[in-house]
Design a protein around this motif. Sequence first.
Motif, PDB file in Angstrom:
ATOM      1  N   THR A 233      25.805  29.246  10.151  1.00 21.99           N
ATOM      2  CA  THR A 233      25.049  29.664   8.976  1.00 21.99           C
ATOM      3  C   THR A 233      25.299  31.148   8.712  1.00 21.99           C
ATOM      4  O   THR A 233      25.971  31.828   9.490  1.00 21.99           O
ATOM      5  CB  THR A 233      23.536  29.444   9.166  1.00 21.99           C
ATOM      6  N   LEU A 234      24.750  31.644   7.636  1.00 19.09           N
ATOM      7  CA  LEU A 234      24.900  33.052   7.290  1.00 19.09           C
ATOM      8  C   LEU A 234      23.942  33.912   8.108  1.00 19.09           C
ATOM      9  O   LEU A 234      23.038  33.415   8.775  1.00 19.09           O
ATOM     10  CB  LEU A 234      24.647  33.250   5.796  1.00 19.09           C
ATOM     11  N   PHE A 235      24.155  35.223   8.058  1.00 18.64           N
ATOM     12  CA  PHE A 235      23.284  36.162   8.757  1.00 18.64           C
ATOM     13  C   PHE A 235      21.804  35.882   8.495  1.00 18.64           C
ATOM     14  O   PHE A 235      20.978  35.884   9.392  1.00 18.64           O
ATOM     15  CB  PHE A 235      23.580  37.593   8.284  1.00 18.64           C
ATOM     16  N   GLU A 236      21.482  35.664   7.214  1.00 13.85           N
ATOM     17  CA  GLU A 236      20.086  35.739   6.794  1.00 13.85           C
ATOM     18  C   GLU A 236      19.315  34.436   6.868  1.00 13.85           C
ATOM     19  O   GLU A 236      18.085  34.438   6.709  1.00 13.85           O
ATOM     20  CB  GLU A 236      20.003  36.269   5.353  1.00 13.85           C
ATOM     21  N   ASN A 237      19.977  33.294   7.104  1.00 24.04           N
ATOM     22  CA  ASN A 237      19.247  32.036   6.924  1.00 24.04           C
ATOM     23  C   ASN A 237      19.288  31.091   8.117  1.00 24.04           C
ATOM     24  O   ASN A 237      19.079  29.892   7.969  1.00 24.04           O
ATOM     25  CB  ASN A 237      19.748  31.316   5.670  1.00 24.04           C
ATOM     26  N   THR A 238      19.511  31.609   9.300  1.00 21.93           N
ATOM     27  CA  THR A 238      19.560  30.740  10.489  1.00 21.93           C
ATOM     28  C   THR A 238      18.255  29.978  10.682  1.00 21.93           C
ATOM     29  O   THR A 238      18.260  28.766  10.930  1.00 21.93           O
ATOM     30  CB  THR A 238      19.825  31.574  11.759  1.00 21.93           C
ATOM     31  N   ALA A 239      17.131  30.677  10.612  1.00 19.49           N
ATOM     32  CA  ALA A 239      15.838  30.018  10.806  1.00 19.49           C
ATOM     33  C   ALA A 239      15.564  29.008   9.698  1.00 19.49           C
ATOM     34  O   ALA A 239      14.943  27.958   9.940  1.00 19.49           O
ATOM     35  CB  ALA A 239      14.725  31.057  10.866  1.00 19.49           C
ATOM     36  N   ALA A 240      16.017  29.310   8.477  1.00 17.26           N
ATOM     37  CA  ALA A 240      15.825  28.372   7.372  1.00 17.26           C
ATOM     38  C   ALA A 240      16.634  27.098   7.600  1.00 17.26           C
ATOM     39  O   ALA A 240      16.138  25.984   7.344  1.00 17.26           O
ATOM     40  CB  ALA A 240      16.225  29.030   6.054  1.00 17.26           C
ATOM     41  N   VAL A 241      17.864  27.231   8.072  1.00 20.31           N
ATOM     42  CA  VAL A 241      18.690  26.049   8.353  1.00 20.31           C
ATOM     43  C   VAL A 241      18.080  25.225   9.482  1.00 20.31           C
ATOM     44  O   VAL A 241      18.007  23.997   9.407  1.00 20.31           O
ATOM     45  CB  VAL A 241      20.134  26.469   8.690  1.00 20.31           C
ATOM     46  N   ALA A 242      17.605  25.897  10.537  1.00 15.15           N
ATOM     47  CA  ALA A 242      16.952  25.183  11.642  1.00 15.15           C
ATOM     48  C   ALA A 242      15.691  24.471  11.151  1.00 15.15           C
ATOM     49  O   ALA A 242      15.395  23.346  11.585  1.00 15.15           O
ATOM     50  CB  ALA A 242      16.611  26.148  12.770  1.00 15.15           C
ATOM     51  N   SER A 243      14.966  25.099  10.229  1.00 15.03           N
ATOM     52  CA  SER A 243      13.781  24.460   9.643  1.00 15.03           C
ATOM     53  C   SER A 243      14.168  23.184   8.906  1.00 15.03           C
ATOM     54  O   SER A 243      13.480  22.158   8.992  1.00 15.03           O
ATOM     55  CB  SER A 243      13.090  25.420   8.664  1.00 15.03           C
ATOM     56  N   GLY A 244      15.289  23.254   8.164  1.00 16.72           N
ATOM     57  CA  GLY A 244      15.767  22.077   7.445  1.00 16.72           C
ATOM     58  C   GLY A 244      16.202  20.969   8.378  1.00 16.72           C
ATOM     59  O   GLY A 244      15.949  19.787   8.113  1.00 16.72           O
ATOM     60  N   ILE A 245      16.863  21.346   9.480  1.00 16.76           N
ATOM     61  CA  ILE A 245      17.269  20.345  10.480  1.00 16.76           C
ATOM     62  C   ILE A 245      16.043  19.640  11.048  1.00 16.76           C
ATOM     63  O   ILE A 245      15.990  18.405  11.135  1.00 16.76           O
ATOM     64  CB  ILE A 245      18.079  21.011  11.606  1.00 16.76           C
ATOM     65  N   GLU A 246      15.048  20.445  11.438  1.00 12.92           N
ATOM     66  CA  GLU A 246      13.832  19.873  12.028  1.00 12.92           C
ATOM     67  C   GLU A 246      13.118  18.964  11.035  1.00 12.92           C
ATOM     68  O   GLU A 246      12.682  17.861  11.373  1.00 12.92           O
ATOM     69  CB  GLU A 246      12.921  21.017  12.484  1.00 12.92           C
TER      70      GLU A 246
END
Length: 315
Positions: A73-86
């Motif tokens: 993922t990009l610098f700024e959105n790792t937690a957002a991507v993990a949120s989407g996975i969950e």
Amino acid sequence: MQNYTIFVPRLLSKKEYFVSGHRACIGCGEALAVRLACKAMGQNVIVANATGCIEIIASQIPYTSWKVPWIHTLFENTAAVASGIESGLKAMARKGLKADKGTKAVAIAGDGGTVDIGLQALSGAMERGHNFLYMCFDNEAYMNTGIQRSSATPFGASTTTSPAGKVSIGQFSWKKDMPAIAVAHDIPYVATACPSYPFDLMEKVKKALSVKGPAYIHIFSVCPTGWSCPGDLTIRIGRLAVKTGIFPLYEVENGIYKMSIDFTELRPINDYMKLQGRFRHLTEDVINQIQNKVVEKYEELRRKSVISDAVESGE
């Protein structure tokens, strides 16, 4: 009287989920930390990895060092991507499209992608209560792009964007306390860890994966290239960071602080700093200023903490 921690030998799996073939620098503490974390995580995870050293050194097309499902993922959105996975895993289980096998979403990033660029997404994910683990591998600067300062760079350290000189001390601000920011979100589990204490690191990763809700681990990652230190001193420097109180090891479970290891006497910070070129310009007065700050913060942490049985001498 001197007290020492006694570590009971543990059976450690020989399976590797972050494997050789990557292109980390010699003595990279971050690569070691990721390997240990992956051993503790096992295979039932999906990893979202921000841009940074680990992403660059371990994913050169057509090769990869990852033996688990992995997304860049990009610098700024790792937690957002993990949120989407969950959220996606929960939705598929709810609709009967996929059995719930307890697969955990894991986000990893460096200090730049966590305490600076990715802080907004991480704060939102923690506030929403997503069931995921976030690990920050902190090498105290933007090492992948040229050793620029971050807000996790320690006071006085020289970097390419906070260079030491006639009118500059180097880094001009104190290191941002990211674990305290995570604790302020009232999440179930927050911890610090260092690969120089491998069993402590792995036990904390396992504990973080077992909790329901957001978990955050801040992992100290020695960078010989960015810190101007010999690669064969990585483990020693990591242990000195802990023994001087510069990077205390502790965990916060449901708001309760607990020191993972405590010392009857801290070693002087110069034992740690003299091994690194990024601090060579500092005067005795500045070192004393930093020493006082370290002791002050360490005593503050001790006052908030339940002291565990893991007590070592400062020697």
